[in-house]
Design a protein around this motif. Structure first.
Motif, PDB file in Angstrom:
ATOM      1  N   VAL E  10       0.877  -1.171   0.000  1.00 23.82           N
ATOM      2  CA  VAL E  10       0.000   0.000   0.000  1.00 23.82           C
ATOM      3  C   VAL E  10       0.912   1.217   0.000  1.00 23.82           C
ATOM      4  O   VAL E  10       1.751   1.371   0.881  1.00 23.82           O
ATOM      5  N   VAL E  11       0.748   2.073  -1.006  1.00 20.85           N
ATOM      6  CA  VAL E  11       1.614   3.235  -1.153  1.00 20.85           C
ATOM      7  C   VAL E  11       0.777   4.493  -0.958  1.00 20.85           C
ATOM      8  O   VAL E  11      -0.276   4.636  -1.581  1.00 20.85           O
ATOM      9  N   GLY E  96      -6.012  -7.782   2.646  1.00 24.57           N
ATOM     10  CA  GLY E  96      -6.653  -7.475   3.921  1.00 24.57           C
ATOM     11  C   GLY E  96      -5.624  -7.099   4.981  1.00 24.57           C
ATOM     12  O   GLY E  96      -5.754  -6.087   5.686  1.00 24.57           O
ATOM     13  N   ARG E  97      -4.567  -7.904   5.079  1.00 27.35           N
ATOM     14  CA  ARG E  97      -3.529  -7.622   6.074  1.00 27.35           C
ATOM     15  C   ARG E  97      -2.776  -6.337   5.754  1.00 27.35           C
ATOM     16  O   ARG E  97      -2.454  -5.557   6.654  1.00 27.35           O
ATOM     17  N   ALA E  98      -2.500  -6.111   4.463  1.00 32.12           N
ATOM     18  CA  ALA E  98      -1.715  -4.926   4.083  1.00 32.12           C
ATOM     19  C   ALA E  98      -2.478  -3.649   4.417  1.00 32.12           C
ATOM     20  O   ALA E  98      -1.893  -2.660   4.868  1.00 32.12           O
ATOM     21  N   ILE E  99      -3.793  -3.653   4.209  1.00 33.28           N
ATOM     22  CA  ILE E  99      -4.593  -2.451   4.472  1.00 33.28           C
ATOM     23  C   ILE E  99      -4.635  -2.152   5.974  1.00 33.28           C
ATOM     24  O   ILE E  99      -4.459  -0.997   6.403  1.00 33.28           O
ATOM     25  N   TRP E 102      -1.293  -0.827   7.074  1.00 30.86           N
ATOM     26  CA  TRP E 102      -1.137   0.554   6.630  1.00 30.86           C
ATOM     27  C   TRP E 102      -1.949   1.496   7.506  1.00 30.86           C
ATOM     28  O   TRP E 102      -1.472   2.560   7.922  1.00 30.86           O
ATOM     29  N   ALA E 103      -3.189   1.110   7.806  1.00 25.44           N
ATOM     30  CA  ALA E 103      -4.088   1.956   8.599  1.00 25.44           C
ATOM     31  C   ALA E 103      -3.493   2.225   9.983  1.00 25.44           C
ATOM     32  O   ALA E 103      -3.542   3.356  10.494  1.00 25.44           O
ATOM     33  N   ILE E 104      -2.915   1.178  10.572  1.00 17.16           N
ATOM     34  CA  ILE E 104      -2.324   1.335  11.905  1.00 17.16           C
ATOM     35  C   ILE E 104      -1.073   2.210  11.822  1.00 17.16           C
ATOM     36  O   ILE E 104      -0.871   3.135  12.609  1.00 17.16           O
TER      37      ILE E 104
END
Lengths: 249, 249, 249, 249, 249
Positions: E10-11, E96-99, E102-104
């Motif tokens: 995620v960039v 799912g894990r990448a988002i 990134w959110a955290i």
């Protein structure tokens, strides 16, 4: 050691400060026919090739000499990348990255990507329209000055799409020219318009008349390459390009 | 440790300064029939073999002795590589590289690749033509002196293509002889012409008459190998060879 | 850590200086029926087993005790390897190597491989012939003294082929006994002849009469194992064995 | 980092010195229906779950709370492992090992595996028989005292088989209870008998009457899970269980 | 280096303390249509994108500019994640894990997941009901105050399910809104209700009337995306959602 399915190597010395025109087998073979014509019209020499175990185990013989099926040609301040085999879907991402890597490493000027954009009513169109995509706002201005229409809304799928995105990410100059074409039928007429646009944009002087004069012969010669390319396009969901984007409805 | 699908090992001592004639199962089994005939006619001995988990789990028994299905034979200043099983498409790249590696390591003189080039009108041809490809300009001159026609334009697909390209890349001597043949029907007549050409090129003296006298028997014996080889050729898109190249139109 | 598809472990202590008789599910189940009969006739005990994620996730229950489906049995100076499930093609190479490794490590005397060799006219044969293959010239002499015919020309496919080749490569003693059999129909009669030959070769005294007396019952009990084994054989191109070798035509 | 296809993690704290009853989707859903009934009848709480990318990307919502589809439940000195999705064949080995690892690490007392054993004449059986398998001779005696018949000869396929074998290898206590059942039709009656046997063996007091009273409703609710489980069973060759073992003929 | 099939990046820079509304292609395209409408209604800008070789090799062109097909949009204190291509099943877990990672990492406030829950009688429903799932008891209270019904029993399958579970595991705030919808037919009416509920929950003020006014046009424009999404849903067994859970029977 090579990891199966991911390894692509570009071998060869680039011409510094020259454009690399990329014409790979695609919709209507617009890119491949354009590239092949440039090589002949400008008498370009083989200056490099692409190596990968994902390419078919094949050599090409021209005038009794042995060549690779995916090659770089160059001469007179311009380079061309083309392929005599379709690009397998699993090669699209690594090939796209490898070419942009090579282009930056070799100090070349930019990528000019030529491709077809299939239109369902191609039969009714006498002179196919050419659209452009610019990799930066600077190029957008340049393109608009030439009078070529910008490609405003839609999808582009395949190696050209990957190369353009990779170029933009790395700040490397790139433009794309898309000629209206058939999807699965070789289209020398579309290639002629794409090259005419390329002449305008990059100041080249490629004679496109032979493409129109020899259209029938080109269609016969490229029938098989078109058939195999159609398979690869279906796997990449090339037909996405007929769709309208979802966002900004 | 071995990575599945990529590991091939060539085991055996090469004869220094001898040519390695490669005749693998291919179009019309031209290479395999030629190799088998050389082994018998020149009373060659097994001098090595190829190991890979991609080969079928098989042993071959000859005169009550156990052998590998892909072997190197040698004697009297010449070596032969042949196989009693088709080469699986996933073996083509690693096998091609492994053989050229071995050839260089063992100090052998060069590779002479024998293969068939399928022609649709084979039935109407009494004496199949043989064409040559040279791995370097030096060999091209040599071949032209023998009166053998050069293979001017086209594709070659399969292990021979990979071996020739790898040889050229590494500056190792190689030639290829392609006899007009059937695609999926064993062709001892084409093998006889290929070997006659090999005699001329390398100064051998192999009697090819038995191939013509025993043609019917050879066709019966090799029917099954031909059938399996046809499967492998289809997977490698061997039929590419019927096409005309795109570039230099 | 285990790499999927390559890991096989042989667990158990071998009987030093004893032969290991290998009878895996194969043509006509000759090996498996022979092994099963030896275990019962000689009252052998389970002394080890084979572990692999490529085996089905299965346990076997005998007399209310839990067992692995691929086991080593031993007693009275002899060992037997057998399986209650077919050997999956992807297990053939690693299993073959693992067994020969284990045999050398445990200091056992040699491998006696029992298998069927399918013949199309099996129905017309009353007493199936048994052929032998020797892993070394020393064993060839021994086998010839017993009057058993040598297997002169042909192919052997499957785990036994891999084990014999691996044994020869590592200089470990091995013989193979091949009884004429049906391909996809359980053949206790062929197993009886194979064991009779084994008696002669290794000086055993196994009573084979029960195999003939209970032939019908054995065929019924092994019908399912035969059906699954036939699938695995087809994937390994077991039918290669009907072919004549190419070389030494 | 996770290697695709092999990674399974059991998360949660076990109840020391308690049995873990394992009831996964299997023949007739005997295990899953038994586990589900225990959770309700004993008011067990979720105490852990299984994580793997091989499980479907799914959450389960109960009483507006989010759960994993494969969970550990516990309370009152007993634990249950169950799943609301079938166990994919590629998950069977790593899940089996992960559960036994966890059980040993958490100091639990032993595994009680509940499963169905399909019988072709299930329709004619009013009260399904339950058979037991003991992981050690000590348990065999215990089971025999309860009057439950031992499973004498046959195959068991699936996650329960892997867990029992892994338990035996590591010296960890385990028993299996197999109730006669339908293969691909949910069988609450078989689950009732399995739980009645569990009551006897482990001294539990689970009321099985609701399983019989609500049989029709359970069959309707579990129809879809049964359908998907049937697919997984076919891939694991679950039908092996109808066969007779080869050895000790 | 990237391992094929597992790598997602995620960039982009997140807006601290803003909610990320996730609307991916799903049942009835409820999420995707909602996200697309938010981007237009709130004039959000592209602030990031998702990179993965598992996404099709595609660029999207809007107003003659080049974009990625899976993007993050932001502005006015809210962010949106949407996609113009279906999420391939093998991308669901790593995306799912990448988002959530990134959110955290970017310090955002929480995830609001919008999705459709297919109901067989959608045709008879004039105003689709919206249900909510809370990632924590705190949010459950909040949601209940708004009068939105909680989703009490059932399954949720797909990227939203993975993101909610991952959020819960890592203690990160998340809610899900599920609008009753068609399964494989674009449903702007359901999207309108989902956004109306989002307005209530997060205090937004998105005008949903255009979704109802332009419903027919939206359905035509998204027909192709719906067709491709349906394929991905079938592979993920999306139809699980019609089932009743097994546990707590």
């Amino acid at each position: 050691m090579m990891v199966f399915g991911l390894s692509v190597r570009v071998v060869g010395k680039g011409l510094r400060d020259s454009w690399l025109v990329v014409g790979l087998p695609d919709a209507g073979l617009v890119g491949a026919i354009s590239a092949s014509h440039m090589v002949r019209a400008l008498s370009l020499e083989t200056i490099g090739h692409v190596e990968s175990d994902l390419l078919p185990p094949m050599i090409v013989i021209h005038q009794a000499k042995v060549y690779d099926p995916v090659r770089l040609f160059g001469g007179g301040g311009v380079m061309v990348l083309s392929s005599e085999v379709p690009i397998h879907p699993s090669l699209v991402y690594p090939l796209g990255r490898a070419i942009v890597d090579w282009a930056i490493r070799e100090g070349i000027k930019g990528l000019a990507l030529i491709t077809g954009i299939a239109v369902p009513n191609r039969l009714e169109i006498e002179v196919p329209e050419v659209y452009a995509i610019a990799g930066s706002s600077e190029f957008k201005e340049l393109l608009e000055k030439t009078g070529i229409k910008m490609f405003e809304e839609g999808f582009v799928v395949g190696p050209s799409a990957v190369m353009m995105r990779e170029s933009i990410r790395r700040g490397f100059p790139s433009i794309m020219l898309l000629a209206q074409s058939f999807l699965e039928y070789p289209d020398p007429g579309a290639a002629a318009q794409a090259l005419a646009a390329l002449n305008k944009v990059l100041g080249f002087n490629i004679d496109v008349k032979p493409l129109l004069d020899e259209a029938e012969m080109i269609r016969v010669k490229t029938r098989e390459l078109m058939r195999r390319t159609a398979e690869a396009m279906r796997q990449m969901k090339k037909s996405h390009e007929y769709e309208v984007p979802l966002m900004y409805t």
